[in-house]
Design an enzyme around this catalytic site. Structure first.
Site, PDB file in Angstrom:
ATOM      1  N   PRO A  11     -16.687 -18.701   7.129  1.00 60.39           N
ATOM      2  CA  PRO A  11     -15.344 -18.348   6.674  1.00 60.39           C
ATOM      3  C   PRO A  11     -15.198 -16.897   6.217  1.00 60.39           C
ATOM      4  CG  PRO A  11     -16.436 -19.738   5.051  1.00 60.39           C
ATOM      5  CD  PRO A  11     -17.304 -19.743   6.289  1.00 60.39           C
ATOM      6  N   ASN A  12     -14.071 -16.346   6.598  1.00 60.82           N
ATOM      7  CA  ASN A  12     -13.636 -14.981   6.248  1.00 60.82           C
ATOM      8  C   ASN A  12     -14.344 -13.889   7.053  1.00 60.82           C
ATOM      9  OD1 ASN A  12     -11.658 -15.548   4.092  1.00 60.82           O
ATOM     10  ND2 ASN A  12     -13.440 -16.430   3.077  1.00 60.82           N
ATOM     11  N   ARG A  19     -11.794  -6.789   5.685  1.00 64.14           N
ATOM     12  CA  ARG A  19     -12.198  -7.482   4.461  1.00 64.14           C
ATOM     13  C   ARG A  19     -13.164  -6.613   3.650  1.00 64.14           C
ATOM     14  NH1 ARG A  19     -16.628 -12.356   4.253  1.00 64.14           N
ATOM     15  NH2 ARG A  19     -16.316 -12.799   2.059  1.00 64.14           N
ATOM     16  N   TYR A  24     -18.560  -4.950   3.367  1.00 60.96           N
ATOM     17  CA  TYR A  24     -18.878  -5.501   4.685  1.00 60.96           C
ATOM     18  C   TYR A  24     -18.720  -4.507   5.839  1.00 60.96           C
ATOM     19  CZ  TYR A  24     -18.741  -9.816   2.006  1.00 60.96           C
ATOM     20  OH  TYR A  24     -18.991 -10.783   1.057  1.00 60.96           O
ATOM     21  N   ASN A  75     -24.501 -16.937   9.748  1.00 60.62           N
ATOM     22  CA  ASN A  75     -24.062 -16.418   8.457  1.00 60.62           C
ATOM     23  C   ASN A  75     -23.065 -17.449   7.923  1.00 60.62           C
ATOM     24  OD1 ASN A  75     -22.939 -15.199   6.254  1.00 60.62           O
ATOM     25  ND2 ASN A  75     -22.743 -13.171   7.197  1.00 60.62           N
ATOM     26  N   ALA A  78     -19.493 -18.080   2.437  1.00 62.21           N
ATOM     27  CA  ALA A  78     -19.400 -18.768   1.138  1.00 62.21           C
ATOM     28  C   ALA A  78     -20.036 -20.159   1.162  1.00 62.21           C
ATOM     29  CB  ALA A  78     -17.941 -18.866   0.711  1.00 62.21           C
ATOM     30  N   GLU A  99     -30.909 -17.283   8.944  1.00 55.60           N
ATOM     31  CA  GLU A  99     -29.725 -17.100   8.080  1.00 55.60           C
ATOM     32  C   GLU A  99     -29.566 -15.601   7.825  1.00 55.60           C
ATOM     33  OE1 GLU A  99     -30.413 -18.774   4.218  1.00 55.60           O
ATOM     34  OE2 GLU A  99     -28.418 -18.258   3.459  1.00 55.60           O
ATOM     35  N   HIS A 101     -27.182 -12.573   5.896  1.00 54.74           N
ATOM     36  CA  HIS A 101     -26.093 -12.131   5.019  1.00 54.74           C
ATOM     37  C   HIS A 101     -25.968 -10.627   5.171  1.00 54.74           C
ATOM     38  CE1 HIS A 101     -25.632 -16.006   3.178  1.00 54.74           C
ATOM     39  NE2 HIS A 101     -26.953 -16.091   3.139  1.00 54.74           N
ATOM     40  N   ARG A 108     -25.611  -9.257  -6.065  1.00 56.98           N
ATOM     41  CA  ARG A 108     -24.167  -9.426  -6.333  1.00 56.98           C
ATOM     42  C   ARG A 108     -23.939 -10.415  -7.483  1.00 56.98           C
ATOM     43  NH1 ARG A 108     -20.946 -10.195  -0.937  1.00 56.98           N
ATOM     44  NH2 ARG A 108     -19.249  -9.773  -2.413  1.00 56.98           N
TER      45      ARG A 108
HETATM   46  C1  DQA Z   1     -21.914 -13.136   2.921  1.00 60.67           C
HETATM   47  C2  DQA Z   1     -22.168 -13.235   1.412  1.00 60.67           C
HETATM   48  C3  DQA Z   1     -21.440 -14.426   0.818  1.00 60.67           C
HETATM   49  O1  DQA Z   1     -21.674 -14.493  -0.582  1.00 60.67           O
HETATM   50  C4  DQA Z   1     -19.949 -14.286   1.048  1.00 60.67           C
HETATM   51  O2  DQA Z   1     -19.284 -15.443   0.576  1.00 60.67           O
HETATM   52  C5  DQA Z   1     -19.583 -13.993   2.459  1.00 60.67           C
HETATM   53  C6  DQA Z   1     -20.433 -13.095   3.232  1.00 60.67           C
HETATM   54  C7  DQA Z   1     -22.554 -11.862   3.522  1.00 60.67           C
HETATM   55  O3  DQA Z   1     -22.624 -11.810   4.746  1.00 60.67           O
HETATM   56  O4  DQA Z   1     -22.947 -10.955   2.789  1.00 60.67           O
HETATM   57  O5  DQA Z   1     -18.537 -14.396   2.933  1.00 60.67           O
HETATM   58  O6  DQA Z   1     -22.511 -14.256   3.548  1.00 60.67           O
END
Ligand code: DQA
Length: 143
Positions: A11-12, A19, A24, A75, A78, A99, A101, A108
């Site tokens: 998501p997102n 964003r 990012y 990835n 959240a 995985e 990020h 963070r």
């Molecule tokens: C994320 C880190 C997560 O905490 C966050 O909710 C994201 C992106 C990252 O790629 O750094 O949406 O996974």
């Protein structure tokens, strides 16, 4: 014949580029996808990049990868921090799963420090920006 790999973004992440660019970056998801397909091609991988904000759809994609024994780069965004359903789906994979990020989640807010999915993946790359996806593909290409 090239080896299939699926890159799954949660998501997102479809809003990459717009964003929180200070965290990012300014590359869009479409540009990231094109870059990974190209990078994968050079490594002999047939990379498919997908993104969804729907947990149900993501679980379906993970089941598909489990059934087809396709290596996965994910990835979970959240969902990483609370989704036992995504963790349970990843536990079913037999092929390697990395995985990724983009940001360094350990540096963070505290709510991002723990990933409930990490115990069910082969390894985790965090904080290397979009290059983390490329590092994951490079590792998969030799595994
Ligand atoms: C994320 C880190 C997560 O905490 C966050 O909710 C994201 C992106 C990252 O790629 O750094 O949406 O996974």
């Amino acid at each position: 014949m090239s080896k299939p790999v699926v890159v799954l973004n949660g998501p997102n992440l479809g809003r990459l580029g717009r964003r929180e660019p200070q965290i990012y970056g300014t590359t869009t998801h479409a540009d990231l996808a094109a870059r990974l397909v190209e990078y994968g091609r050079g490594l002999g991988l047939d990379v498919e990049v997908r993104q969804t904000d729907s947990e149900e759809r993501m679980i379906g994609w993970i089941h598909e990868a489990a059934d087809e024994r396709t290596p996965v780069v994910i990835n979970p965004a959240a969902w990483s921090h609370y989704s036992i359903a995504i963790a349970d789906a990843l536990a079913q994979l037999e092929a390697p799963c990395i995985e990724v990020h983009i940001s360094n989640i350990a540096a963070r807010e505290e709510l991002r420090h723990h990933s409930v999915v990490s115990a069910h993946v082969t390894g985790t790359i965090t904080g290397l920006g979009l290059k983390g996806y490329e590092a994951a593909l490079a590792w998969l290409a030799t595994s």
